[in-house]
Design an enzyme around this catalytic site. Structure first.
Site, PDB file in Angstrom:
ATOM      1  N   SER A  27       0.416  -0.832   0.208  1.00  0.00           N
ATOM      2  CA  SER A  27      -0.183   0.129  -0.099  1.00  0.00           C
ATOM      3  C   SER A  27       1.504   0.951  -0.071  1.00  0.00           C
ATOM      4  O   SER A  27       0.271   2.035  -1.063  1.00  0.00           O
ATOM      5  CB  SER A  27      -0.960  -0.566   1.544  1.00  0.00           C
ATOM      6  OG  SER A  27      -1.661  -0.839   1.143  1.00  0.00           O
TER       7      SER A  27
ATOM      8  N   ILE B  76       3.098 -10.592  -8.819  1.00  0.00           N
ATOM      9  CA  ILE B  76       3.392  -9.946  -9.597  1.00  0.00           C
ATOM     10  C   ILE B  76       2.305 -10.490 -10.154  1.00  0.00           C
ATOM     11  O   ILE B  76       2.801 -12.182 -10.988  1.00  0.00           O
ATOM     12  CB  ILE B  76       4.344  -9.340 -10.549  1.00  0.00           C
ATOM     13  CG1 ILE B  76       5.359  -9.076  -8.671  1.00  0.00           C
ATOM     14  CG2 ILE B  76       4.438  -9.549 -11.653  1.00  0.00           C
ATOM     15  CD1 ILE B  76       4.975  -7.642  -8.512  1.00  0.00           C
TER      16      ILE B  76
ATOM     17  N   GLN C 197     -39.349 -15.923   2.308  1.00  0.00           N
ATOM     18  CA  GLN C 197     -39.071 -14.298   2.111  1.00  0.00           C
ATOM     19  C   GLN C 197     -37.754 -13.408   3.266  1.00  0.00           C
ATOM     20  O   GLN C 197     -36.755 -13.304   2.405  1.00  0.00           O
ATOM     21  CB  GLN C 197     -40.182 -13.482   3.308  1.00  0.00           C
ATOM     22  CG  GLN C 197     -41.765 -13.607   3.003  1.00  0.00           C
ATOM     23  CD  GLN C 197     -42.343 -12.667   3.614  1.00  0.00           C
ATOM     24  OE1 GLN C 197     -42.235 -12.902   4.604  1.00  0.00           O
ATOM     25  NE2 GLN C 197     -43.562 -12.378   2.963  1.00  0.00           N
TER      26      GLN C 197
ATOM     27  N   ILE D 101     -27.584 -19.004   1.012  1.00  0.00           N
ATOM     28  CA  ILE D 101     -29.086 -19.518  -0.076  1.00  0.00           C
ATOM     29  C   ILE D 101     -28.579 -20.973  -0.075  1.00  0.00           C
ATOM     30  O   ILE D 101     -29.710 -21.793  -0.280  1.00  0.00           O
ATOM     31  CB  ILE D 101     -29.134 -18.902  -1.566  1.00  0.00           C
ATOM     32  CG1 ILE D 101     -29.650 -17.262  -0.616  1.00  0.00           C
ATOM     33  CG2 ILE D 101     -29.956 -18.927  -1.747  1.00  0.00           C
ATOM     34  CD1 ILE D 101     -29.518 -16.050  -1.742  1.00  0.00           C
ATOM     35  N   HIS D 102     -27.455 -21.176  -0.511  1.00  0.00           N
ATOM     36  CA  HIS D 102     -27.306 -22.812  -1.367  1.00  0.00           C
ATOM     37  C   HIS D 102     -27.302 -23.669  -0.102  1.00  0.00           C
ATOM     38  O   HIS D 102     -27.146 -24.886   0.313  1.00  0.00           O
ATOM     39  CB  HIS D 102     -25.901 -22.791  -2.008  1.00  0.00           C
ATOM     40  CG  HIS D 102     -26.359 -22.752  -3.369  1.00  0.00           C
ATOM     41  ND1 HIS D 102     -26.225 -21.563  -3.538  1.00  0.00           N
ATOM     42  CD2 HIS D 102     -25.401 -23.452  -4.588  1.00  0.00           C
ATOM     43  CE1 HIS D 102     -26.242 -21.145  -4.711  1.00  0.00           C
ATOM     44  NE2 HIS D 102     -25.877 -22.943  -5.360  1.00  0.00           N
ATOM     45  N   GLY D 103     -27.171 -23.107   1.222  1.00  0.00           N
ATOM     46  CA  GLY D 103     -27.069 -23.983   2.643  1.00  0.00           C
ATOM     47  C   GLY D 103     -25.766 -24.551   2.417  1.00  0.00           C
ATOM     48  O   GLY D 103     -24.511 -24.714   1.923  1.00  0.00           O
TER      49      GLY D 103
ATOM     50  N   GLU E  83      -5.553  -3.320  -6.304  1.00  0.00           N
ATOM     51  CA  GLU E  83      -5.889  -2.091  -7.422  1.00  0.00           C
ATOM     52  C   GLU E  83      -6.407  -0.937  -5.887  1.00  0.00           C
ATOM     53  O   GLU E  83      -6.958   0.157  -6.327  1.00  0.00           O
ATOM     54  CB  GLU E  83      -7.105  -2.107  -8.223  1.00  0.00           C
ATOM     55  CG  GLU E  83      -6.979  -2.489  -9.493  1.00  0.00           C
ATOM     56  CD  GLU E  83      -5.759  -1.807 -10.484  1.00  0.00           C
ATOM     57  OE1 GLU E  83      -5.815  -1.075 -10.029  1.00  0.00           O
ATOM     58  OE2 GLU E  83      -5.231  -2.860 -11.325  1.00  0.00           O
ATOM     59  N   GLY E  84      -5.111  -1.740  -4.740  1.00  0.00           N
ATOM     60  CA  GLY E  84      -5.268  -0.717  -3.313  1.00  0.00           C
ATOM     61  C   GLY E  84      -6.541  -1.216  -3.024  1.00  0.00           C
ATOM     62  O   GLY E  84      -7.571  -2.146  -3.160  1.00  0.00           O
ATOM     63  N   THR E  85      -5.886  -1.475  -1.438  1.00  0.00           N
ATOM     64  CA  THR E  85      -7.259  -2.276  -0.804  1.00  0.00           C
ATOM     65  C   THR E  85      -8.424  -1.305  -0.246  1.00  0.00           C
ATOM     66  O   THR E  85      -8.340  -0.153  -0.637  1.00  0.00           O
ATOM     67  CB  THR E  85      -6.126  -2.661   0.743  1.00  0.00           C
ATOM     68  OG1 THR E  85      -5.835  -1.956   1.376  1.00  0.00           O
ATOM     69  CG2 THR E  85      -5.463  -3.389   0.474  1.00  0.00           C
TER      70      THR E  85
END
Length: 383
Positions: free
Chosen positions: A131, A157, A280, A338-340, A364-366
């Site tokens: 960084s 890299i 729901q 959702i897949h459990g 690309e930057g944290t």
């Protein structure tokens, strides 16, 4: 924009079909073998994916930012390794040359990068500089005959194992911070350049990284990008806005794929006598995921149009990258939920995507760096 609307629509449709018919069916094999087959690489080259952002004069498609992010969203629906294969050529691997290269440097390298004959690799990160990139220690010393000698190690890299051209940031003076950093174009067979073992990663199998070791690496005088010292880091920063928007678009594509997987599973998986998609609380997770993806897509498109219009979008690009990379992590988590129990199994695609998308919050930057950039830009604008 280098192509008219109809031509671009045909390109996007061709990429969409390629993703659906060729890339997605190959994902599991790529993950298991940790490699993209040469036949797929050849097809990506034929589609022009390596040269999306390189000007037509140098063999690329010359897409504007608004067009590029649309293609990135399509590619993002497949495993990230495929996008990574072309990503450096689209981004910093070519754009530093486009922005600051000499005519001779552009003529030598850009056509090969645009066709995919040459794979580019961008070498900034080091064992002690990530960084805080301005603290890098790799050094370049000019010899009396004008050649440069580079010493240092670059870490994590991307595409280094396959690269033919390394864009290397190195310190050429004792000037503090970024002022003393220059950019060099280093060929793979340069004496003194060697590669470490490929890294073993959490995810994104098929996308390769490794150390790039420069031990008395000798490059000619004209390897200095633009033939001006002290400009390398500034050039890299100018390309970052573009790279962050591109990654944000890839995150949108990945989130779209995850929602599709979650909806499909929810419609077929039955509990208590009916599909779980009718419950729901499952619907709430789908709704949140769609709304966040829609927001990220809108952000990316807006920032890309602003960049094409000539606006400085440092603030907007960082906001897009931060929001989209965090968003896709949440969408991946909900898709697993959702897949459990099935979502924890490698048999289902969401398990792999859950690991793959974690990287987007780092490169690309944290996220934390994006927060600092956003705050800095807000304060600057207020002043």
């Amino acid at each position: 924009m280098a192509v008219d609307g109809d031509t671009f629509a045909m390109l996007r449709e061709a990429v969409r079909r390629f993703v659906d018919e060729r890339l997605i069916p190959a994902e599991r094999r790529v993950a298991e073998e940790d490699r993209i087959g040469p036949e797929l690489i050849a097809e990506m080259r034929a589609l022009g994916l390596y040269g999306l952002s390189i000007p037509e004069a140098w063999g690329g498609l010359g897409l504007g930012m608004a067009e590029e992010v649309e293609i990135a969203m399509e590619l993002g629906r497949a495993a990230p390794a495929f996008r990574s294969a072309v990503g450096t050529n689209i981004g910093i691997g070519s754009q530093a040359l486009v922005l600051a290269g000499t005519e001779a440097q552009r003529r030598r390298w850009l056509p090969g990068l645009a066709s995919g004959e040459i794979v580019g690799s961008f070498c900034l990160t080091e064992p002690d500089a990530g960084s805080d990139a301005a603290s890098l220690r790799t050094r370049a010393v000019r010899r009396p005959d004008g050649a440069w000698v580079l010493d240092g190690t670059k870490r994590y890299i991307t595409n280094a194992p396959e690269a033919g051209l390394f864009t290397v940031m190195a310190r050429t003076s004792e000037a503090p911070g970024a002022a003393g950093i220059s950019c060099f174009l280093v060929e793979r067979d340069a004496p003194g350049l060697s590669l470490g073992r490929p890294d073993r990663k959490m995810g994104q199998q098929g996308a390769h990284t490794c150390d790039v070791i420069l031990d008395g690496c000798v490059v000619p005088a004209d390897a200095l990008l633009g033939e001006r010292e002290g400009e390398g880091f500034r050039v890299a920063m100018r390309v970052l806005d573009k790279g962050r928007l591109h990654i944000a678009a890839v995150c949108v594509g990945a989130a779209t794929r995850l929602i599709d997987e979650a909806v499909a599973y929810g419609r077929t998986r039955r509990q208590f006598g009916r599909p779980i998609a009718e419950f729901q609380l499952v619907q709430a997770m789908l709704a949140d995921s769609y709304a966040e993806t829609y927001a990220a897509r809108t952000m990316v498109r807006d920032a890309a149009r602003r960049r094409d219009a000539g606006e400085t979008v440092t603030l907007e690009a960082s906001a897009c990258k931060m929001f989209a990379s965090e968003m896709v992590g949440r969408v991946a988590d909900r898709a697993v939920q959702i897949h459990g129990g099935a979502g924890y199994m490698a048999e289902y695609e969401v398990e792999r995507f859950f690991r793959d998308v974690r990287l987007f919050r780092l490169y690309e930057g944290t996220t934390q760096i994006q927060q600092l950039v956003i705050a800095r830009e807000l304060i600057k604008r207020a002043g």
